[in-house]
Design a protein around this motif. Structure first.
Motif, PDB file in Angstrom:
ATOM      1  N   GLU A 521      30.105-138.261 -44.955  1.00 43.83           N
ATOM      2  CA  GLU A 521      31.491-138.654 -44.724  1.00 43.83           C
ATOM      3  C   GLU A 521      31.706-140.145 -45.020  1.00 43.83           C
ATOM      4  OE1 GLU A 521      35.371-137.936 -44.125  1.00 43.83           O
ATOM      5  OE2 GLU A 521      33.786-136.423 -44.082  1.00 43.83           O
ATOM      6  N   THR A 522      30.785-140.985 -44.572  1.00 44.47           N
ATOM      7  CA  THR A 522      30.945-142.420 -44.794  1.00 44.47           C
ATOM      8  C   THR A 522      30.884-142.761 -46.278  1.00 44.47           C
ATOM      9  OG1 THR A 522      29.872-142.790 -42.656  1.00 44.47           O
ATOM     10  CG2 THR A 522      30.138-144.704 -44.063  1.00 44.47           C
ATOM     11  N   SER A 523      30.067-142.016 -47.033  1.00 48.07           N
ATOM     12  CA  SER A 523      29.960-142.295 -48.470  1.00 48.07           C
ATOM     13  C   SER A 523      31.266-141.991 -49.201  1.00 48.07           C
ATOM     14  CB  SER A 523      28.809-141.470 -49.078  1.00 48.07           C
ATOM     15  OG  SER A 523      29.114-140.089 -49.076  1.00 48.07           O
ATOM     16  N   ARG A 524      32.146-141.186 -48.591  1.00 48.64           N
ATOM     17  CA  ARG A 524      33.436-140.856 -49.205  1.00 48.64           C
ATOM     18  C   ARG A 524      34.522-141.869 -48.873  1.00 48.64           C
ATOM     19  NH1 ARG A 524      33.456-134.454 -47.398  1.00 48.64           N
ATOM     20  NH2 ARG A 524      31.901-133.712 -48.909  1.00 48.64           N
ATOM     21  N   MET A 525      34.263-142.744 -47.910  1.00 53.25           N
ATOM     22  CA  MET A 525      35.288-143.688 -47.465  1.00 53.25           C
ATOM     23  C   MET A 525      35.476-144.827 -48.471  1.00 53.25           C
ATOM     24  SD  MET A 525      34.170-143.732 -43.431  1.00 53.25           S
ATOM     25  CE  MET A 525      34.991-145.287 -43.114  1.00 53.25           C
ATOM     26  N   ALA A 526      36.653-145.389 -48.475  1.00 50.00           N
ATOM     27  CA  ALA A 526      36.966-146.471 -49.403  1.00 50.00           C
ATOM     28  C   ALA A 526      36.234-147.748 -49.026  1.00 50.00           C
ATOM     29  CB  ALA A 526      38.478-146.713 -49.427  1.00 50.00           C
ATOM     30  N   GLU A 527      35.889-148.534 -50.024  1.00 51.81           N
ATOM     31  CA  GLU A 527      35.216-149.806 -49.797  1.00 51.81           C
ATOM     32  C   GLU A 527      36.139-150.774 -49.052  1.00 51.81           C
ATOM     33  OE1 GLU A 527      32.599-153.024 -52.425  1.00 51.81           O
ATOM     34  OE2 GLU A 527      33.836-151.498 -53.412  1.00 51.81           O
ATOM     35  N   ASN A 528      35.569-151.541 -48.140  1.00 49.67           N
ATOM     36  CA  ASN A 528      36.304-152.570 -47.387  1.00 49.67           C
ATOM     37  C   ASN A 528      37.509-151.992 -46.632  1.00 49.67           C
ATOM     38  OD1 ASN A 528      34.514-154.378 -48.577  1.00 49.67           O
ATOM     39  ND2 ASN A 528      35.913-154.859 -50.258  1.00 49.67           N
ATOM     40  N   SER A 529      37.366-150.782 -46.132  1.00 51.12           N
ATOM     41  CA  SER A 529      38.497-150.106 -45.497  1.00 51.12           C
ATOM     42  C   SER A 529      38.470-150.180 -43.973  1.00 51.12           C
ATOM     43  CB  SER A 529      38.526-148.635 -45.924  1.00 51.12           C
ATOM     44  OG  SER A 529      37.329-147.972 -45.547  1.00 51.12           O
ATOM     45  N   VAL A 530      37.420-150.761 -43.382  1.00 54.80           N
ATOM     46  CA  VAL A 530      37.232-150.749 -41.933  1.00 54.80           C
ATOM     47  C   VAL A 530      37.221-152.181 -41.415  1.00 54.80           C
ATOM     48  CG1 VAL A 530      35.587-150.212 -40.099  1.00 54.80           C
ATOM     49  CG2 VAL A 530      35.992-148.560 -41.928  1.00 54.80           C
ATOM     50  N   GLY A 531      37.982-152.427 -40.346  1.00 57.42           N
ATOM     51  CA  GLY A 531      38.036-153.770 -39.777  1.00 57.42           C
ATOM     52  C   GLY A 531      36.951-154.054 -38.769  1.00 57.42           C
ATOM     53  N   LEU A 532      36.386-153.014 -38.156  1.00 57.13           N
ATOM     54  CA  LEU A 532      35.352-153.196 -37.131  1.00 57.13           C
ATOM     55  C   LEU A 532      34.585-151.898 -36.979  1.00 57.13           C
ATOM     56  CD1 LEU A 532      34.069-154.850 -34.747  1.00 57.13           C
ATOM     57  CD2 LEU A 532      35.878-153.871 -33.285  1.00 57.13           C
ATOM     58  N   PRO A 570      23.674-148.838 -45.653  1.00 54.96           N
ATOM     59  CA  PRO A 570      24.343-149.449 -46.809  1.00 54.96           C
ATOM     60  C   PRO A 570      25.808-149.031 -46.937  1.00 54.96           C
ATOM     61  CG  PRO A 570      22.182-148.620 -47.425  1.00 54.96           C
ATOM     62  CD  PRO A 570      22.454-148.111 -46.056  1.00 54.96           C
ATOM     63  N   GLN A 571      26.107-147.791 -46.523  1.00 54.06           N
ATOM     64  CA  GLN A 571      27.498-147.336 -46.563  1.00 54.06           C
ATOM     65  C   GLN A 571      28.341-148.047 -45.509  1.00 54.06           C
ATOM     66  OE1 GLN A 571      28.703-145.415 -48.975  1.00 54.06           O
ATOM     67  NE2 GLN A 571      26.606-145.522 -49.785  1.00 54.06           N
ATOM     68  N   LEU A 572      27.747-148.321 -44.346  1.00 58.33           N
ATOM     69  CA  LEU A 572      28.472-149.074 -43.318  1.00 58.33           C
ATOM     70  C   LEU A 572      28.811-150.472 -43.825  1.00 58.33           C
ATOM     71  CD1 LEU A 572      26.452-148.087 -40.109  1.00 58.33           C
ATOM     72  CD2 LEU A 572      28.539-147.046 -41.000  1.00 58.33           C
ATOM     73  N   LEU A 573      27.873-151.092 -44.519  1.00 59.14           N
ATOM     74  CA  LEU A 573      28.135-152.414 -45.093  1.00 59.14           C
ATOM     75  C   LEU A 573      29.241-152.334 -46.145  1.00 59.14           C
ATOM     76  CD1 LEU A 573      26.934-155.385 -45.051  1.00 59.14           C
ATOM     77  CD2 LEU A 573      25.738-154.711 -47.148  1.00 59.14           C
ATOM     78  N   ARG A 574      29.219-151.279 -46.933  1.00 63.87           N
ATOM     79  CA  ARG A 574      30.200-151.127 -48.013  1.00 63.87           C
ATOM     80  C   ARG A 574      31.620-150.937 -47.485  1.00 63.87           C
ATOM     81  NH1 ARG A 574      32.686-147.041 -50.514  1.00 63.87           N
ATOM     82  NH2 ARG A 574      31.621-145.517 -49.182  1.00 63.87           N
ATOM     83  N   VAL A 575      31.797-150.121 -46.435  1.00 60.93           N
ATOM     84  CA  VAL A 575      33.150-149.811 -45.965  1.00 60.93           C
ATOM     85  C   VAL A 575      33.715-150.910 -45.069  1.00 60.93           C
ATOM     86  CG1 VAL A 575      32.679-147.339 -46.133  1.00 60.93           C
ATOM     87  CG2 VAL A 575      32.388-148.492 -43.925  1.00 60.93           C
ATOM     88  N   LEU A 576      32.849-151.792 -44.539  1.00 56.96           N
ATOM     89  CA  LEU A 576      33.309-152.852 -43.649  1.00 56.96           C
ATOM     90  C   LEU A 576      33.925-153.991 -44.469  1.00 56.96           C
ATOM     91  CD1 LEU A 576      33.354-153.770 -40.658  1.00 56.96           C
ATOM     92  CD2 LEU A 576      31.123-154.854 -41.069  1.00 56.96           C
ATOM     93  N   GLN A 577      35.036-154.528 -43.986  1.00 63.58           N
ATOM     94  CA  GLN A 577      35.675-155.649 -44.671  1.00 63.58           C
ATOM     95  C   GLN A 577      34.768-156.880 -44.627  1.00 63.58           C
ATOM     96  OE1 GLN A 577      39.468-156.273 -42.787  1.00 63.58           O
ATOM     97  NE2 GLN A 577      40.226-154.210 -43.267  1.00 63.58           N
ATOM     98  N   PRO A 578      34.752-157.688 -45.689  1.00 67.13           N
ATOM     99  CA  PRO A 578      33.904-158.887 -45.709  1.00 67.13           C
ATOM    100  C   PRO A 578      34.236-159.826 -44.554  1.00 67.13           C
ATOM    101  CG  PRO A 578      34.733-158.388 -47.914  1.00 67.13           C
ATOM    102  CD  PRO A 578      35.458-157.484 -46.966  1.00 67.13           C
ATOM    103  N   LEU A 663      25.007-157.472 -32.390  1.00 71.09           N
ATOM    104  CA  LEU A 663      26.188-157.939 -33.113  1.00 71.09           C
ATOM    105  C   LEU A 663      25.788-158.365 -34.520  1.00 71.09           C
ATOM    106  CD1 LEU A 663      27.645-160.096 -30.193  1.00 71.09           C
ATOM    107  CD2 LEU A 663      28.133-157.697 -30.720  1.00 71.09           C
ATOM    108  N   PHE A 664      26.377-157.694 -35.519  1.00 66.49           N
ATOM    109  CA  PHE A 664      26.080-157.980 -36.921  1.00 66.49           C
ATOM    110  C   PHE A 664      27.380-158.308 -37.666  1.00 66.49           C
ATOM    111  CE2 PHE A 664      22.943-154.885 -35.418  1.00 66.49           C
ATOM    112  CZ  PHE A 664      21.759-155.534 -35.717  1.00 66.49           C
ATOM    113  N   ARG A 665      27.242-159.102 -38.725  1.00 69.27           N
ATOM    114  CA  ARG A 665      28.405-159.470 -39.519  1.00 69.27           C
ATOM    115  C   ARG A 665      28.132-159.224 -40.994  1.00 69.27           C
ATOM    116  NH1 ARG A 665      31.202-165.284 -40.903  1.00 69.27           N
ATOM    117  NH2 ARG A 665      33.371-164.574 -40.926  1.00 69.27           N
ATOM    118  N   LYS A 666      29.122-158.653 -41.667  1.00 64.28           N
ATOM    119  CA  LYS A 666      29.048-158.545 -43.119  1.00 64.28           C
ATOM    120  C   LYS A 666      29.466-159.884 -43.708  1.00 64.28           C
ATOM    121  CE  LYS A 666      31.027-156.057 -47.072  1.00 64.28           C
ATOM    122  NZ  LYS A 666      31.869-154.914 -47.495  1.00 64.28           N
TER     123      LYS A 666
END
Length: 897
Positions: A521-532, A570-578, A663-666
Motif C-alpha cells: 500500500e505504501t509503495s502506491r502512495m504519492a511521493e512527498n504526500s505525508v506531513g507526519l 525506503p517507502q516511508l522516506l519517499r512518501v514523507l515531505q522533506p 524521532l526521525f527526520r527526512k
C-alpha cells in the motif's frame, strides 16, 4: 519504488518448510528387498539429508535406517553410525544380514535373485554391520552400531562419522533439561550453547522412532532442533502461545495448527500404514488388541502424618507423582498377586511383565517361577542375552521397565501377552511398551492386562485421555501424509497460501484507511504526500497479529524482521515531505535464558537496532522520548523482576523496560538551511501582562514547548478499547459500556452492525440473547433489560495476541500537535485500531492508516467514522470503570431456568 517481485519472494521464503540438505537418489539406487513404502521413505530421507522417520511398529523402521545411511555412504564413502538402545542391536544385525543375503523366511526366490542381480559387481551394495564401543574398533569406512550409553559416557565421538541415525531417540525427549540431550546436541548437531559455540555437526543425521508423541510439542521441537531444521526458541515464537510461568507448557495457536503440522511433515514422516503413501496394506494389518483392567483394593486407612502435623484418616487419591509413588508401594503385594494369577491362568503363553519399581521386580521374581528380569545394575552383556532369549522364544517370561525395554525391541514373534503390574504418568513409556508386541506381523490377538489400585483411578483416566489424544493427532498427521504424500513442493505451495490480503478501503472527508499489506500500500502512495508519520512498529517476533506471512511479526528473528522492514522504510522516506518527521514507538524485548543460552533473561537491543535501521535508509535521528512503564505489571507478565528472586540473587535481575518514541527526520531539499520544505509553523500563545489575558489563546505556549522538548514523556495510558478486551468482560459490563455509548452518540445503523460483527469475529457475541440492543431515551421503552445474568469472562481472543504496549492517545496527540500543521496528512503504516488517524481527525488533520488484520481494521474504521461524526467512543478508561464497577445500576433479571 519497492521491488514488489522481490518482496513477494521474501514472503514466500517465510514458509516454514525444511530445505533439502541431502542427495537425490532413485529407486534403482535402493536395495530391492525394501517394500514400496520403505523405498519411498528412504528416497525422501536421503534427499532431505536430515529427516525423522516416524513409522508405526512393524513397518520396517530398521530397514529404512540401514538403507538411508548406506545410500549416503555409497555416494560419499566414509563411515555411518547407528545409535540404538540396549537390546536392539540383534534386530539390526538380523536385518542387515537379510539386506545383504536375502536369507529370510519371508524373502522369495525371485526377490533373492533380484537382490543378487542388483549387487552383482557392486560390493559396496552388500551391507555389513559391526558393533563398536570405541573408534579404534572401526575402519575408515563401513557401517557401525553402538549403544546410547557409549556415546553419552564419552567413549565414542559421533563427529568422527559422516552419517548418523538415532534409533528410538528417547534422549531427545528431555529437551534442555538432561545432560544427555545437551551432550547429543553438542556432539551430533554441533550446538554447544554453554560454551558459546555453533558448527554444523554431523553432516547427515536421521532420527527414527515408532512413537513420537504428537501431543508433546517439546519433543517434536527437540527433534527439529537436533536435525538442524529450526531452533526451539524460534519454533515456540512462530507457532505457540507464550506461558511465562511454564516455558515448556505450549499451546498451539489455533490459526497456526495447519501450518505447524505441514511444517513438521516437511521434515518428519508419520506413517501409520503403507496406504498413507498410496501403497498396498497387504500384510500390514494390526492384530486385534484387547485391553483388560484389573482394580485391586487400596488400604483406605492412611495413618499418615501430614505436613501440618495432623494425622490423616483416609488416604488421598493418587493424583500427583508423590501420591502415586506412595500408593504403588502400598498396593504392591495385591498387584503382584494379581499378576501371578493372570500368568497362572495362561501357563503356556509367553508374557512380558512391565513394572516401574525395583521392589516390583524383586516381588515378580518371587511370585512367578522361571521369570527372567533385566535391571539397571545388571551386566550389559547379560542384559542383552536375556533380551535376545525372550525375543527368540527361549525364555517364556520377562520382567522389565518400559524405560529400559520399551524402545526398539521386537517381541511379537513369540509373545502376545503383556501385564502392566502398575501404571504411571509417562504415556510414551506406556505406548512404547504396548507396541513391543502389538505391531505389524504379529499373528495373534494381543492381550494387555493393566493392574491398578482403587486410589489410582485418576492416574488411569489421565493415561487413557492421553491415549485418545494421541490417536486423534496421529490421524491428523495421517491426513496430511495422505493428502501431500512426500511431495515437498505441494507442501510448500500449501504453506504459501496464507500470503496476500484482499484490499479494502474505507474513507471519509478527513480520513482514509486501508486493509492491506503496508509495504504494497505504501509503495502506491504519492511521493512527498505525508506531513507526519506516527506509528508503533511490530516488535519483531514478539507477536503475530494475523496468520498471514505478510505479517511483520511472522519472522524468524530480529534480523529477519529488519529485512522485511527494508522493503517498507525506503517507502516511508519517499512518501514523507522533506524536512518532516517520523515518530516510531518501540520497546526492547525480553530474551529468555533458554534462547540466549545464558541461563538468565536479557534484553534485546531493539530500540537501538531501530535507530540504526532508519538511519541506514536515509532518516536523520533527532532524539527519543522515554515513556516509563509499570514495573509490577511487567513482572506479572514476564516473571523477570520478582522481589523473591531479587532477595535470592540480585545479580540476575534487570530493571523495568520503558517504551520509547524515536524521532526521525527526512532531510529537507535545500541543505543550505535547516527548515523543512513546508515548515510546521505555530502561532505563539503569550501572556499579555497589561491586558491580563492570553494573546492568541489557541496558539502554542512556551510552557507546552518546554514539556514537548523534554526527553521524558508521561502518559495517561488511555487508548482505544479493543474488542478482545470487551470480549473479556462479563456481558453485563459490556452492556453498560454499549448503552452509555449508544445514548450519547448520533445513532448510525452501519456502525451498530460493525460493532456487533467485531464481537462476533472474536466469539464474544452471544447466540442466545441480544448483547447490543438499540437503546431508547424514552422512559416508556425498556431497552435496558439484559436477558441474562452474566457470561464467562474468560473468552479467548481466537488465537490472537494483544500488542505488548499499544500506542496511547496522548503520546500520539502531542506528536501531531507539535510536528504537523492543520490539514496535514498524518500516516500510520501499522494502523492497528487506527489510533493515529483517529487522533488526527480530532486535531484537524487528515488521517491515513494501513492495517493487515481485518478485525483491527473493522474496529478502526468504526472509530474513525465515529470521530468524524463527533461520536463518543468508549476508551480503555471506560473499560476500567466498567470492570471496577462504577455504581451504574441495571435491571438484571434472574436467569431463566
Amino acid at each position: 519504488m519497492t521491488d514488489l517481485a522481490a518482496y513477494d519472494a521474501f514472503l514466500r521464503a517465510k514458509a516454514a518448510s525444511a530445505r533439502p540438505a541431502g542427495e537425490a537418489v532413485t529407486a534403482a539406487d535402493i536395495n530391492p528387498l525394501l517394500k514400496d513404502h520403505q523405498r519411498a521413505i528412504v528416497e525422501w530421507a536421503v534427499r532431505g539429508g536430515r529427516r525423522a522417520i516416524f513409522a508405526a511398529f512393524g513397518l520396517g523402521k530398521t530397514f529404512m535406517q540401514i538403507e538411508a545411511v548406506e545410500c549416503l555412504r555409497r555416494l560419499h564413502g566414509g563411515r555411518g553410525l547407528i545409535v540404538a538402545p540396549l537390546g536392539v542391536r540383534q534386530e539390526f544385525m538380523r536385518d542387515v544380514l537379510t539386506l545383504a543375503t536375502g536369507e529370510h523366511p519371508d524373502i522369495t526366490d525371485a526377490q533373492r535373485a533380484q537382490l543378487h542381480a542388483w549387487q552383482d559387481g557392486r560390493p559396496e551394495r552388500v551391507p555389513s554391520l559391526r558393533f563398536i564401543r570405541r573408534i579404534e574398533e572401526a575402519d575408515e569406512t563401513g557401517l557401525y552400531i553402538t549403544n546410547y550409553e557409549t556415546v553419552r559416557d564419552g567413549k565414542l565421538d559421533p563427529r568422527l562419522f559422516d552419517i548418523t541415525s538415532l534409533d528410538e531417540a528417547s534422549c531427545l525427549r528431555g529437551f534442555g533439561g538432561t545432560k544427555t540431550f545437551r551432550e547429543f546436541m553438542k556432539l551430533f548437531a554441533g550446538d554447544d550453547r554453554h560454551a558459546g559455540t555453533k558448527n554444523d555437526g554431523v553432516k547427515y543425521r536421521f532420527v527414527a522412532t515408532a512413537t513420537p508423541s504428537p501431543n508433546d510439542y517439546i519433543e517434536l521441537l527437540a527433534y527439529a532442533a537436533y536435525l538442524g531444521i529450526m531452533d526451539v526458541g524460534e519454533a515456540k515464537t512462530r507457532f505457540f502461545r507464550r506461558n511465562s510461568e511454564k516455558a515448556d507448557q505450549l499451546t498451539l495457536h489455533p490459526h497456526k495448527e495447519e501450518e505447524f503440522w505441514l511444517w513438521v511433515s516437511s521434515w518428519a514422516v508419520f506413517l501409520q500404514k503403507p496406504s498413507d503413501l498410496g501403497f498396498s496394506d497387504e500384510g500390514y494389518e494390526l492384530p486385534p488388541l484387547t485391553v483388560r483392567y484389573h482394580e485391586v483394593r487400596s488400604d483406605l486407612l492412611s495413618g499418615r502424618e501430614t505436613r501440618s502435623g495432623q494425622m490423616q484418616l483416609i488416604a488421598d487419591a493418587a493424583v500427583g507423582v508423590v501420591d502415586a509413588a506412595r500408593e504403588k508401594r502400598a498396593s504392591l503385594p495385591a498387584r503382584i498377586a494379581k499378576a501371578a494369577e493372570i500368568k497362572a491362568a495362561s501357563p503356556d503363553d509367553h508374557f512380558i511383565f512391565w513394572h516401574d519399581l525395583e521392589a516390583e521386580r524383586v516381588a515378580l521374581e518371587r511370585a512367578i517361577p522361571g521369570i527372567a528380569t533385566v535391571y539397571g545394575s545388571q551386566d550389559l552383556e547379560e542384559r542383552e542375552r536375556v533380551i535376545a532369549g525372550f525375543s527368540d522364544g527361549r525364555i517364556s517370561d520377562l520382567g522389565g521397565k518400559p524405560s529400559m525395554l520399551g524402545s526398539g525391541c521386537n517381541f511379537q514373534r513369540h509373545c502376545h501377552r503383556a501385564v502392566f503390574t502398575g501404571i504411571g504418568f509417562k504415556f510414551n513409556d506406556f505406548i512404547q511398551a504396548i507396541h513391543r508386541i502389538q505391531r505389524f506381523l504379529q499373528p495373534r490377538e494381543v492381550v494387555i492386562d493393566i493392574i491398578h489400585s482403587e486410589n489410582e483411578r485418576e492416574v488411569l483416566r489421565n493415561l487413557l485421555a492421553k491415549w485418545e489424544q494421541d490417536k486423534r493427532l496421529r490421524e491428523k498427521m495421517g491426513e496430511i501424509i495422505r493428502k501431500y504424500r512426500l511431495n515437498e513442493q505441494a507442501m510448500a505451495e500449501a504453506l504459501e497460501r496464507s500470503i496476500g490480503v484482499e484490499r479494502i478501503e474505507v474513507k471519509g472527508e478527513k480520513y482514509r484507511i486501508v486493509n492491506n499489506d503496508t509495504v504494497i500500500e505504501t509503495s502506491r502512495m504519492a511521493e512527498n504526500s505525508v506531513g507526519l508519520i506516527v506509528t508503533s512498529i511490530p516488535f519483531s517476533t514478539q507477536y503475530e497479529y494475523t496468520p498471514s506471512y505478510n505479517d511483520f511479526g511472522h519472522t524468524d528473528d530480529d534480523d529477519h524482521f529488519w529485512r522485511q522492514m527494508d522493503f517498507l522504510t525506503p517507502q516511508l522516506l519517499r512518501v514523507l515531505q522533506p524536512g518532516r518527521w517520523a515518530c516510531v514507538h518501540v520497546k526492547d524485548r525480553i530474551v529468555p535464558g533458554g534462547i540466549n543460552g545464558l541461563g538468565f533473561q536479557t534484553l534485546s537491543t531493539f530500540h537501538a537496532d531501530c535507530i540504526h535501521h532508519f538511519r541506514r535508509h536515509g532518516f536523520a535521528f533527532m532524539g527519543m522520548k522515554t515513556i516509563t512503564t509499570d514495573v509490577v505489571r511487567e513482572n506479572n507478565q514476564t516473571y523477570r523482576l520478582g522481589w523473591t528472586e531479587q532477595c535470592k540473587d540480585a545479580t540476575k535481575m534487570g530493571c523495568g523496560v520503558p517504551e520509547y518514541l524515536l524521532l526521525f527526520r527526512k532531510p529537507q531539499t535545500d541543505r543550505s538551511k535547516s527548515y523543512a520544505d513546508v515548515p510546521v509553523v505555530k502561532a505563539k500563545k503569550e501572556w499579555d501582562r497589561e491586558a491580563g489575558a492570553w494573546k492568541n489563546p489557541g496558539g502554542y505556549s512556551r510552557a507546552r514547548w518546554q514539556i514537548d522538548a523534554h526527553a521524558y514523556a508521561r502518559s495517561s495510558g488511555d487508548r482505544h478499547l479493543k474488542a478482545e478486551e470487551i470480549a473479556g468482560l462479563p456481558a453485563d459490563q459490556v452492556y453498560k459500556i454499549w448503552k452509555e455509548f449508544n445514548l450519547s452518540a448520533i445513532y448510525d445503523f452501519e456502525h451498530h452492525v460493525a460493532i456487533g460483527e467485531a464481537l462476533e469475529m472474536r466469539g464474544a457475541l452471544p447466540p442466545t440473547f441480544m448483547l447490543l440492543p438499540p437503546h431508547s431515551w424514552h422512559d416508556d421503552v425498556w431497552s435496558d433489560v439484559a436477558r441474562m445474568r452474566t457470561l464467562n469472562g474468560e473468552q479467548n481472543a481466537k488465537g490472537r495476541e494483544m500488542h505488548l504496549c499499544p500506542l496511547q492517545f496522548d503520546i500520539v496527540e502531542r506528536a501531531i500537535t507539535q510536528l504537523s500543521n492543520p490539514g496535514d496528512t498524518v500516516f500510520d503504516p501499522f494502523g492497528g485500531l487506527m489510533t493515529v488517524p483517529y487522533c488526527a481527525i480530532r486535531l484537524g488533520r487528515r488521517g491515513l492508516g494501513v492495517e493487515l488484520n481485518p478485525g483491527y481494521f473493522l474496529d478502526g474504521a468504526a472509530y474513525c467514522r465515529a470521530m468524524e461524526e463527533k461520536m463518543s467512543v468508549p476508551s480503555l478508561f471506560d473499560y476500567l470503570d466498567a470492570a471496577d464497577g462504577d455504581g451504574v445500576e441495571e435491571r438484571m433479571p434472574e436467569a431463566a431456568e
